[in-house]
Design a protein around this motif. Structure first.
Motif, mmCIF file in Angstrom:
data_model
loop_
_atom_site.group_PDB
_atom_site.id
_atom_site.type_symbol
_atom_site.label_atom_id
_atom_site.label_comp_id
_atom_site.label_asym_id
_atom_site.label_seq_id
_atom_site.Cartn_x
_atom_site.Cartn_y
_atom_site.Cartn_z
ATOM 1 N N VAL A 103 0.862 -1.183 0.000
ATOM 2 C CA VAL A 103 0.000 0.000 0.000
ATOM 3 C C VAL A 103 0.900 1.234 0.000
ATOM 4 O O VAL A 103 2.103 1.134 0.236
ATOM 5 C CB VAL A 103 -0.940 0.043 1.236
ATOM 6 N N ALA A 104 0.290 2.397 -0.234
ATOM 7 C CA ALA A 104 1.054 3.641 -0.142
ATOM 8 C C ALA A 104 1.632 3.753 1.264
ATOM 9 O O ALA A 104 0.920 3.567 2.248
ATOM 10 C CB ALA A 104 0.144 4.834 -0.441
ATOM 11 N N GLY A 105 2.921 3.988 1.361
ATOM 12 C CA GLY A 105 3.557 4.113 2.663
ATOM 13 C C GLY A 105 4.131 2.822 3.212
ATOM 14 O O GLY A 105 4.635 2.785 4.324
ATOM 15 N N GLY A 106 4.046 1.721 2.443
ATOM 16 C CA GLY A 106 4.632 0.479 2.927
ATOM 17 C C GLY A 106 3.809 -0.751 2.608
ATOM 18 O O GLY A 106 3.359 -0.949 1.489
ATOM 19 N N THR A 107 3.573 -1.545 3.648
ATOM 20 C CA THR A 107 2.859 -2.811 3.508
ATOM 21 C C THR A 107 1.824 -2.929 4.611
ATOM 22 O O THR A 107 2.138 -2.748 5.787
ATOM 23 C CB THR A 107 3.848 -3.999 3.622
ATOM 24 N N ARG A 108 0.575 -3.215 4.222
ATOM 25 C CA ARG A 108 -0.448 -3.490 5.229
ATOM 26 C C ARG A 108 -0.297 -4.956 5.635
ATOM 27 O O ARG A 108 -0.336 -5.857 4.809
ATOM 28 C CB ARG A 108 -1.858 -3.262 4.701
ATOM 29 N N VAL A 109 -0.104 -5.166 6.940
ATOM 30 C CA VAL A 109 0.027 -6.510 7.499
ATOM 31 C C VAL A 109 -1.208 -6.779 8.338
ATOM 32 O O VAL A 109 -1.535 -6.008 9.237
ATOM 33 C CB VAL A 109 1.298 -6.634 8.368
ATOM 34 N N THR A 110 -1.877 -7.878 8.028
ATOM 35 C CA THR A 110 -3.058 -8.285 8.780
ATOM 36 C C THR A 110 -2.785 -9.643 9.412
ATOM 37 O O THR A 110 -2.433 -10.596 8.716
ATOM 38 C CB THR A 110 -4.293 -8.376 7.868
ATOM 39 N N GLU A 111 -2.931 -9.694 10.734
ATOM 40 C CA GLU A 111 -2.837 -10.965 11.446
ATOM 41 C C GLU A 111 -4.245 -11.367 11.854
ATOM 42 O O GLU A 111 -4.994 -10.559 12.404
ATOM 43 C CB GLU A 111 -1.962 -10.870 12.691
ATOM 44 N N THR A 112 -4.586 -12.613 11.598
ATOM 45 C CA THR A 112 -5.900 -13.143 11.952
ATOM 46 C C THR A 112 -5.725 -14.435 12.737
ATOM 47 O O THR A 112 -4.989 -15.327 12.314
ATOM 48 C CB THR A 112 -6.737 -13.427 10.689
ATOM 49 N N PHE A 113 -6.401 -14.512 13.867
ATOM 50 C CA PHE A 113 -6.496 -15.767 14.618
ATOM 51 C C PHE A 113 -7.867 -16.325 14.305
ATOM 52 O O PHE A 113 -8.888 -15.712 14.603
ATOM 53 C CB PHE A 113 -6.327 -15.533 16.118
ATOM 54 N N ASP A 114 -7.882 -17.493 13.681
ATOM 55 C CA ASP A 114 -9.124 -18.124 13.252
ATOM 56 C C ASP A 114 -9.376 -19.335 14.138
ATOM 57 O O ASP A 114 -8.655 -20.324 14.076
ATOM 58 C CB ASP A 114 -8.988 -18.540 11.793
#
Length: 148
Positions: free
Chosen positions: A96-107
């Protein structure tokens, strides 16, 4: 079956490849773990790949060992592992603009969902994920990043 997930995101000012290298290195997991339960890698590869297994020394009140297996893997984009209880920890990386969107999900939708809710684990996992993302951001942006 209902889906039960806890998920949080952060934008990190670093390329996805650098962040993925941290996530894919089990020996580095204690450095960014926000739950304070992950102690050290006790078995497995230095870098994860599809289907890889890795064992970790843990402590949640009492010490224990857990073995995880990578169940989703897309280089620099997606990494998911699970243990015997079938719960999944999923990491998604998106430039994304400005770097990397990191999403952590506990399922935790695969087993014992009702018990997890009863015990208050979703709220605890949310707090842990938030702390994990703060620590990961610090590592990936170069403040205290370990040398692999």
């Amino acid at each position: 079956m209902a889906t039960y997930k806890v998920s949080r995101s952060v934008v990190i000012d670093a390329p996805a490849a650098d962040i993925f290298d941290i996530l894919a290195a089990p020996h580095q997991h204690p450095e960014f773990d926000g739950s304070a339960t992950v102690r050290e890698q006790i078995e497995g590869p230095q870098r994860l790949g599809p289907g890889e297994r890795f064992g970790m020394q843990m402590r949640a009140g009492l010490p224990y060992r857990i073995t995880n297996r990578v169940v989703e893997f897309q280089e620099n984009r997606l990494l998911t592992w699970r243990h015997w209880g079938t719960h999944r920890w999923r990491w998604e990386l998106e430039p994304v603009a400005g770097g990397t969107r990191v999403t952590e999900t506990f399922d935790y939708s695969y087993a014992f969902s009702f018990l997890y809710q009863l015990a208050g684990w979703p709220a605890r996992n949310a707090r842990s994920i938030e702390q994990t993302l703060v620590r990961l951001k610090t590592l990936a942006e170069g403040r205290g990043r370990p040398h692999a």
